[in-house]
Design an enzyme around this catalytic site. Structure first.
Site, mmCIF file in Angstrom:
data_model
loop_
_atom_site.group_PDB
_atom_site.id
_atom_site.type_symbol
_atom_site.label_atom_id
_atom_site.label_comp_id
_atom_site.label_asym_id
_atom_site.label_seq_id
_atom_site.Cartn_x
_atom_site.Cartn_y
_atom_site.Cartn_z
ATOM 1 N N TYR A 149 -42.292 42.174 -10.804
ATOM 2 C CA TYR A 149 -43.141 41.834 -11.947
ATOM 3 C C TYR A 149 -42.620 40.641 -12.754
ATOM 4 O O TYR A 149 -43.337 40.112 -13.595
ATOM 5 C CB TYR A 149 -43.315 43.057 -12.861
ATOM 6 C CG TYR A 149 -44.391 43.998 -12.372
ATOM 7 C CD1 TYR A 149 -44.189 44.768 -11.232
ATOM 8 C CD2 TYR A 149 -45.602 44.106 -13.041
ATOM 9 C CE1 TYR A 149 -45.170 45.620 -10.769
ATOM 10 C CE2 TYR A 149 -46.584 44.972 -12.588
ATOM 11 C CZ TYR A 149 -46.375 45.728 -11.452
ATOM 12 O OH TYR A 149 -47.356 46.574 -11.009
ATOM 13 N N LYS A 206 -36.710 51.876 -1.593
ATOM 14 C CA LYS A 206 -36.963 51.527 -0.193
ATOM 15 C C LYS A 206 -35.706 50.833 0.324
ATOM 16 O O LYS A 206 -35.741 49.734 0.886
ATOM 17 C CB LYS A 206 -38.220 50.630 -0.124
ATOM 18 C CG LYS A 206 -38.724 50.342 1.266
ATOM 19 C CD LYS A 206 -39.259 51.544 2.018
ATOM 20 C CE LYS A 206 -39.521 51.189 3.459
ATOM 21 N NZ LYS A 206 -39.757 52.366 4.326
ATOM 22 N N ASP A 239 -42.095 55.695 0.727
ATOM 23 C CA ASP A 239 -43.163 56.083 1.661
ATOM 24 C C ASP A 239 -43.171 57.593 1.864
ATOM 25 O O ASP A 239 -44.228 58.247 1.805
ATOM 26 C CB ASP A 239 -43.040 55.321 3.004
ATOM 27 C CG ASP A 239 -41.628 55.285 3.580
ATOM 28 O OD1 ASP A 239 -40.681 55.740 2.898
ATOM 29 O OD2 ASP A 239 -41.461 54.801 4.721
ATOM 30 N N ASP A 263 -45.641 51.676 -10.380
ATOM 31 C CA ASP A 263 -47.068 51.385 -10.570
ATOM 32 C C ASP A 263 -47.891 52.133 -9.526
ATOM 33 O O ASP A 263 -48.863 52.818 -9.841
ATOM 34 C CB ASP A 263 -47.305 49.871 -10.453
ATOM 35 C CG ASP A 263 -48.777 49.530 -10.578
ATOM 36 O OD1 ASP A 263 -49.408 50.027 -11.526
ATOM 37 O OD2 ASP A 263 -49.299 48.782 -9.731
ATOM 38 N N ASP A 267 -50.577 55.808 -9.866
ATOM 39 C CA ASP A 267 -52.020 55.923 -9.569
ATOM 40 C C ASP A 267 -52.231 57.091 -8.597
ATOM 41 O O ASP A 267 -53.184 57.869 -8.731
ATOM 42 C CB ASP A 267 -52.571 54.631 -8.944
ATOM 43 C CG ASP A 267 -53.229 53.716 -9.986
ATOM 44 O OD1 ASP A 267 -52.740 53.687 -11.137
ATOM 45 O OD2 ASP A 267 -54.228 53.040 -9.656
#
Ligand code: NAD
Ligand code: IPM
Ligand code: MN
Length: 370
Positions: A149, A206, A239, A263, A267
């Site tokens: 970001y 990750k 994941d 982020d 959702d």
């Protein structure tokens, strides 16, 4: 129209000082859900004073201003908290105003902890089979000032077959350590809704593919975790975490992760709660003016139709009041939203038949009676 407008009840020397709230509805459905959240706060009798700000696409298109020159300094200096709707308007193709206002507040005011609680209010709202409200009560703590970001990077040889685009993932020791520490402190200090203690912090990354940034997160996580022997420290790749969130969300308690993964997984987590219309969040730097906003965006296709769900914004308002120490008012607001959900006094996205305003008014009524 001026950029700031203050409204406050009359001063009474017997009453405690009013907390000052900056209100920035922004764009699209932000302009519909935030007025409902403000009404509900007023109905709760919380001792606050609101000042409206017109930052957003309309103003940007009118006079080219996204944030006035002293904007963030004013927010930080003159307010106890900021209540925000959403930014994003199809008329501003680059969405530059949204970046400057929203990411501007997060970055320039150094609101490093994005706190996104994930709670299921009613089994009917969850798309998963056999899941009860007690099964989903976790929180995602998203690093809010770094990562991809920062938008560091660039484009070279644009428009040619040799074009190169880079997008850097910036992770500082200080930034990673403070959000991880925030997660352990959050775990120590917060209970679940049913009163049971929180006792697990899971770091999500990750690091199997992104070894440099992941390595830093891994090292810092192990070090900070060793200072909290009573809290179980766990790890999951992002994941795998997405799969587990859908397979069995019961296992989660406190999740800490970077800006981008935070982020995306919030959702996904909003989907477990009944959709984006139900999800609340806070952007916090302890001790400073913090900013509270629903997780959803400006939803242009449904804007202006009185159909947007105001509960994410109303639950965000409750989160803000709790943060300001107004626990009683926050609890009353949350209870009223829960009752609205149970009685289907809701917008259509979660199974009711009410409009944005009518759902907001129902909650107001409940709050002022309760
Ligand atoms: P969005 O959250 O606006 O909408 C995603 C989906 O959820 C849409 O189907 C929408 O109708 C639905 N939805 C969202 N909020 C709802 C609510 N309260 N009630 C009922 N349904 C709701 O995300 P998007 O479509 O990806 O983005 C639209 C714009 O918003 C873009 O410009 C994006 O950049 C911006 N955005 C802003 C914020 C923010 O300001 N915090 C957050 C996310 C997206
Ligand atoms: C959010 C939004 C923002 C983000 C966008 C609008 C930049 O999706 O608050 O979740 O990615 O942080
Ligand atoms: Mn998002």
């Amino acid at each position: 129209m001026s950029s700031q407008k203050t409204s406050s009840p009359k001063k009474d020397p017997q009453k405690p000082a009013l907390k000052k709230i900056a209100v920035i509805p922004g764009d699209g459905i932000g302009q519909e859900v935030i007025p409902q959240a403000v009404k509900v706060i007023e109905a709760s009798g919380a001792p606050v004073q609101f000042t409206d700000f017109d930052w957003g696409a309309d103003r940007y298109l009118r006079d080219g201003t996204s944030v006035p020159p002293d904007g963030f300094a004013t927010l930080a200096r003159d307010f106890d908290a900021i209540l925000v709707g959403a930014f994003g308007d199809p008329r501003v193709k680059t969405n530059i105003h949204a970046k400057e206002i929203l990411l501007g507040m997060r970055f320039k005011m150094d609101l490093y902890a994005n706190v996104r609680p994930v709670r299921l209010l009613d089994a009917a709202l969850c798309p998963l089979k056999g899941i009860e409200p007690k099964d989903i009560d976790f929180v995602v703590l998203r690093e809010n000032t770094e990562g991809v970001y920062t938008d560091a990077g660039g484009v070279f040889k644009q428009g040619t077959p040799d074009e190169i685009a880079t997008q850097e993932d910036i992770n500082t020791r200080k930034g990673v350590e403070r959000i991880i520490r925030y997660a352990f402190e959050y775990c120590k200090e917060h209970t679940k809704l049913d009163g049971s203690p929180r006792n697990k912090v899971l770091m999500c990354d990750k690091s199997n593919a992104m070894t440099h940034a992941g390595g830093l997160w891994q090292r810092v996580f192990k070090q900070v975790a060793s200072e909290y022997p009573n809290i179980s420290a766990q790890h999951m790749y992002v994941d795998a975490l997405c799969m587990q969130m859908v397979r069995d969300p019961r296992q989660f308690d406190v999740i800490v992760t970077n800006n981008m993964f935070g982020d995306i997984i919030t959702d996904l987590a909003a989907g477990l709660q009944g959709g984006l219309g139900m999800a609340a969040s806070g952007n916090i730097h302890p001790g400073r003016a913090s900013m509270f906003e629903p997780v959803h965006g400006s939803a242009p296709p449904i804007a202006g139709k009185n159909v947007a769900n105001p509960f994410g914004a109303i639950l965000t308002a409750a989160m803000m009041l709790a943060h300001l120490g107004m626990t009683k008012e926050a609890v009353r607001i949350e209870a009223a939203v829960l009752e609205a959900v149970r009685q289907r006094k809701t917008t259509v996205d979660i199974g009711g038949q009410l409009g944005t305003k009518e759902a907001g008014e129902w909650v107001c009524e409940k709050v002022s009676k309760g």
